[in-house]
Design a protein around this motif. Structure first.
Motif, PDB file in Angstrom:
ATOM      1  N   SER A  76       0.795  -0.952   0.054  1.00 13.08           N
ATOM      2  CA  SER A  76       0.125   0.054   0.036  1.00 13.08           C
ATOM      3  C   SER A  76       1.027   1.135  -0.089  1.00 13.08           C
ATOM      4  CB  SER A  76      -1.051   0.066   1.344  1.00 13.08           C
ATOM      5  OG  SER A  76      -1.484  -1.350   1.259  1.00 13.08           O
ATOM      6  N   GLU A  77       1.934   1.253   0.853  1.00 12.80           N
ATOM      7  CA  GLU A  77       2.667   2.501   0.923  1.00 12.80           C
ATOM      8  C   GLU A  77       3.563   2.571  -0.520  1.00 12.80           C
ATOM      9  OE1 GLU A  77       5.382   3.421   4.059  1.00 12.80           O
ATOM     10  OE2 GLU A  77       4.226   2.618   5.652  1.00 12.80           O
ATOM     11  N   PHE A  78       3.953   1.596  -1.207  1.00 13.06           N
ATOM     12  CA  PHE A  78       4.520   1.585  -2.418  1.00 13.06           C
ATOM     13  C   PHE A  78       3.580   2.189  -3.468  1.00 13.06           C
ATOM     14  CE2 PHE A  78       8.011  -1.893  -1.328  1.00 13.06           C
ATOM     15  CZ  PHE A  78       8.683  -0.999  -1.112  1.00 13.06           C
ATOM     16  N   ILE A  79       2.186   1.775  -3.311  1.00 12.72           N
ATOM     17  CA  ILE A  79       1.381   2.155  -4.471  1.00 12.72           C
ATOM     18  C   ILE A  79       1.168   3.627  -4.231  1.00 12.72           C
ATOM     19  CG2 ILE A  79      -1.161   2.096  -4.745  1.00 12.72           C
ATOM     20  CD1 ILE A  79      -1.247  -0.946  -4.329  1.00 12.72           C
ATOM     21  N   ILE A  80       0.947   4.106  -2.849  1.00 10.70           N
ATOM     22  CA  ILE A  80       0.832   5.846  -2.742  1.00 10.70           C
ATOM     23  C   ILE A  80       2.057   6.287  -3.459  1.00 10.70           C
ATOM     24  CG2 ILE A  80       0.646   7.648  -0.949  1.00 10.70           C
ATOM     25  CD1 ILE A  80      -0.825   5.572   0.762  1.00 10.70           C
ATOM     26  N   ASN A 127       8.540   2.470 -13.043  1.00  3.88           N
ATOM     27  CA  ASN A 127       7.060   1.699 -13.196  1.00  3.88           C
ATOM     28  C   ASN A 127       6.982   0.510 -13.539  1.00  3.88           C
ATOM     29  OD1 ASN A 127       5.428   4.308 -12.933  1.00  3.88           O
ATOM     30  ND2 ASN A 127       5.762   4.758 -14.903  1.00  3.88           N
ATOM     31  N   LYS A 128       8.062  -0.096 -14.302  1.00  2.72           N
ATOM     32  CA  LYS A 128       7.813  -1.644 -14.791  1.00  2.72           C
ATOM     33  C   LYS A 128       8.168  -2.462 -13.374  1.00  2.72           C
ATOM     34  CE  LYS A 128      12.749  -2.175 -16.152  1.00  2.72           C
ATOM     35  NZ  LYS A 128      13.406  -1.334 -15.063  1.00  2.72           N
ATOM     36  N   GLU A 129       8.530  -2.184 -12.541  1.00  2.92           N
ATOM     37  CA  GLU A 129       8.918  -3.117 -11.249  1.00  2.92           C
ATOM     38  C   GLU A 129       7.638  -3.526 -10.590  1.00  2.92           C
ATOM     39  OE1 GLU A 129      11.819  -4.355 -10.936  1.00  2.92           O
ATOM     40  OE2 GLU A 129      12.725  -2.734 -12.208  1.00  2.92           O
ATOM     41  N   ASN A 130       7.277  -4.728 -10.151  1.00  3.15           N
ATOM     42  CA  ASN A 130       6.292  -4.987  -9.732  1.00  3.15           C
ATOM     43  C   ASN A 130       6.327  -5.080  -8.192  1.00  3.15           C
ATOM     44  OD1 ASN A 130       4.586  -7.193  -8.620  1.00  3.15           O
ATOM     45  ND2 ASN A 130       4.845  -8.868  -9.904  1.00  3.15           N
ATOM     46  N   LEU A 131       5.422  -4.303  -7.732  1.00  3.37           N
ATOM     47  CA  LEU A 131       5.395  -3.783  -6.497  1.00  3.37           C
ATOM     48  C   LEU A 131       5.372  -4.973  -5.231  1.00  3.37           C
ATOM     49  CD1 LEU A 131       3.278  -0.295  -6.605  1.00  3.37           C
ATOM     50  CD2 LEU A 131       6.056  -0.570  -6.685  1.00  3.37           C
ATOM     51  N   GLU A 143      -2.471   0.260 -10.284  1.00  6.65           N
ATOM     52  CA  GLU A 143      -1.122   0.614  -9.781  1.00  6.65           C
ATOM     53  C   GLU A 143      -0.567  -0.676  -9.319  1.00  6.65           C
ATOM     54  OE1 GLU A 143       0.341   3.684 -10.138  1.00  6.65           O
ATOM     55  OE2 GLU A 143       2.044   2.605  -9.504  1.00  6.65           O
ATOM     56  N   PHE A 144      -1.318  -1.627  -8.670  1.00  2.95           N
ATOM     57  CA  PHE A 144      -1.131  -2.991  -8.198  1.00  2.95           C
ATOM     58  C   PHE A 144      -0.350  -3.856  -9.417  1.00  2.95           C
ATOM     59  CE2 PHE A 144      -1.857  -7.357  -6.734  1.00  2.95           C
ATOM     60  CZ  PHE A 144      -1.455  -7.449  -5.551  1.00  2.95           C
ATOM     61  N   THR A 145      -1.003  -3.662 -10.555  1.00  2.89           N
ATOM     62  CA  THR A 145      -0.774  -4.538 -11.457  1.00  2.89           C
ATOM     63  C   THR A 145      -0.016  -3.810 -12.759  1.00  2.89           C
ATOM     64  OG1 THR A 145      -2.870  -3.689 -12.760  1.00  2.89           O
ATOM     65  CG2 THR A 145      -3.041  -5.774 -11.498  1.00  2.89           C
ATOM     66  N   LYS A 194      -0.688  -9.879 -13.906  1.00  3.89           N
ATOM     67  CA  LYS A 194      -1.989 -10.643 -13.706  1.00  3.89           C
ATOM     68  C   LYS A 194      -2.700 -10.223 -12.727  1.00  3.89           C
ATOM     69  CE  LYS A 194      -0.878 -15.049 -15.470  1.00  3.89           C
ATOM     70  NZ  LYS A 194       0.182 -15.256 -14.499  1.00  3.89           N
ATOM     71  N   GLY A 195      -2.057  -9.737 -11.410  1.00  6.89           N
ATOM     72  CA  GLY A 195      -2.761  -9.475 -10.312  1.00  6.89           C
ATOM     73  C   GLY A 195      -3.612 -10.650  -9.579  1.00  6.89           C
ATOM     74  N   THR A 196      -3.057 -11.636  -9.451  1.00  8.91           N
ATOM     75  CA  THR A 196      -3.848 -12.722  -9.063  1.00  8.91           C
ATOM     76  C   THR A 196      -4.026 -12.559  -7.484  1.00  8.91           C
ATOM     77  OG1 THR A 196      -2.182 -13.813 -10.248  1.00  8.91           O
ATOM     78  CG2 THR A 196      -3.466 -15.366  -9.265  1.00  8.91           C
ATOM     79  N   LEU A 197      -3.203 -12.102  -6.846  1.00  8.34           N
ATOM     80  CA  LEU A 197      -3.155 -11.837  -5.306  1.00  8.34           C
ATOM     81  C   LEU A 197      -4.131 -10.521  -5.015  1.00  8.34           C
ATOM     82  CD1 LEU A 197       0.581 -12.548  -4.364  1.00  8.34           C
ATOM     83  CD2 LEU A 197      -1.642 -14.077  -4.025  1.00  8.34           C
TER      84      LEU A 197
END
Ligand code: PFF
Length: 445
Positions: free
Chosen positions: A59-63, A241-245, A408-410, A416-419
């Motif tokens: 969540s912090e990374f997303i913000i 932007n390309k890193e998976n958070l 942002e998560f995906t 994919k955003g499975t989680l």
């Protein structure tokens, strides 16, 4: 001017792991494990890291990444003209408050390192280790001088910027840190009598679990992962932007936990091998370990190595705390990074000097019944971090639009955003309730 960024996955990882791995792992974790009954505490801690803290880190990374701004501005961008940006302001205050005592312990570490180098070829006097520690921390000048050196060293790295400062030095220091902790662990595990220490760490006694153990584990998880004060928001704002958070958060949490375990395995077997009580408390590192080093072959070298480890761990965490304040000041006041860092370092030194003096000459000055040092510690770790964490999950879970969080998560729909469903459920319900319980307990206690 283009905003500075980390260079890629490894760059992000060394910096965030550098922030997470610190005195919290090497000094606080082992003594809490000792005081709270060993393996059972570790299991509760692990559950909290995985279930609650990991989603908060995401969540912090997303913000941070969504807004590419400091922790106050980030909330202003996402929630203009609302009081939410107070979370960011509280984060900056929390960073300052941690810096005010953490840098003092950093100073003690430098003092011990210096002493262990000087005594490399002499035999230490074991009987006076406790009084040596007390004399040093209560002295009015010496610890402050070391704190200043420590702050200057950390400030220099932050002045150099993100890629050329924080990332570059973390890249050099973190692998070295890992290697040294492993060597120290092997040394400790091969001491005669080490088995008792290992058993203490791996054989849980569930009768030891009670509410205060659970609360200590959650608080430690927060502190250790640098959560709840915008540190990961600030670092998130430099993540490409390309890193998976989720991947970054998972790797950070796992590395931090691994370091805590290694530190436990490096310290507990030695503590048991020498018949010292694991419940020694905060003095464990500064009083007990030198005693152990004095009694093992090549101990003087291991002592130097240990304090180098502690120093590196402390520096890479302090730079992340300084960066929270620096990003805010440079972007808010539009001043150059080096001037901002200079002024912040000065202010930190002033506060740290008071907390250092509160160990000695100012020990009678009390704020809410605590010495200045303990007040900064208590205020940040026990109040501001849980409070910040609670509001961060409420913000992402209930205020921000779900579609935005998902985006942002995906990485804008490219992952994919499975989680995601599990993540969203936790930040909306599980995490707020859990943190609220911890927080209420702290207020009511
Ligand atoms: N995580 C650090 C440690 O375990 O020592 C302490 C810390 C650093 C807490 C940065 C909070 C923070 F923002």
């Amino acid at each position: 001017m283009k905003r500075d960024e980390f260079s890629g996955f490894f760059g992000v990882l060394v910096a965030t792991v550098g922030s997470a791995v610190g005195l919290g792992n090497l000094w606080r974790f082992p003594y809490l494990v000792g005081q709270n009954g060993g393996a059972a505490f570790i299991l509760v801690y692990l559950a909290f890291v995985l279930i609650i803290c990991l989603p908060i880190a995401v969540s912090e990374f997303i913000i941070g990444r969504r807004t590419r701004a400091n922790t106050v501005k980030a909330f202003q961008i996402l929630a203009p003209r609302t009081p939410w940006s107070a979370i960011g302001v509280v984060g900056v205050i929390a960073a300052f408050s941690i810096l005010a005592f953490y840098t003092v312990v950093g100073g003690w570490t430098m003092d011990y390192l210096f002493r262990s180098i000087i005594h490399l070829f002499s035999k230490p006097d074991i009987s006076s280790l406790e009084s040596q520690f007390t004399t040093m921390v209560t002295s009015p000048v010496r610890p402050i001088v070391w704190t200043v050196v420590f702050v200057l060293f950390s400030a220099f790295i932050v002045m150099c910027g993100i890629k050329k400062g924080i990332e570059k030095y973390s890249r050099i220091m973190m692998p070295f840190l890992f290697l040294m902790v492993v060597i120290l662990m092997v040394r400790s595990l091969t001491l005669p009598g080490a088995e008792k220490g290992i058993a203490f760490l791996v054989e849980p006694d569930f009768s030891k679990i009670n509410t205060s153990v659970i609360l200590a584990a959650l608080g430690q998880a927060f502190f250790s992962l640098s959560l709840g004060m915008g540190c990961l928001i600030t670092y998130g704002s430099y993540i490409p932007n390309k890193e998976n958070l989720t991947r970054v958060s998972f790797s950070t949490a796992m590395s931090d936990t691994l370091f805590a375990m290694l530190a436990g395995l490096a310290i507990m077997p030695a503590v048991f091998a020498f018949g010292i009580s694991p419940q020694e408390g905060p003095g464990l590192v500064f009083i007990v370990l030198p005693r152990i080093f004095a009694q093992i072959p090549l101990g003087n070298y291991f002592a130097v190595m240990f304090f180098v480890i502690l120093l590196i761990a402390a520096v890479t965490s302090v730079i992340s705390l300084l960066e929270v304040v620096t990003a805010y000041v440079t972007e808010r006041l539009k001043v150059k990074r080096k001037y901002a860092v200079g002024v912040i370092a000065l202010l930190v030194t002033v506060c740290a000097s008071f907390s250092s003096l509160s160990q000695g000459v100012l020990s009678d000055v009390k704020i809410f019944g605590k010495t200045i040092f303990d007040f900064f510690d208590y205020l940040s770790a026990n109040i501001l971090l849980p409070l910040g964490g609670l509001f961060i999950v409420l913000f992402v879970g209930w205020y921000m639009k779900k579609a935005l969080v998902y985006d942002e998560f995906t990485n804008q729909g490219t992952l994919k955003g499975t989680l995601f469903r599990a993540y969203y459920f936790i930040i909306r319900y599980v995490a707020p309730v859990a943190i609220a319980i911890v927080f209420l307990d702290l207020i009511l206690r």
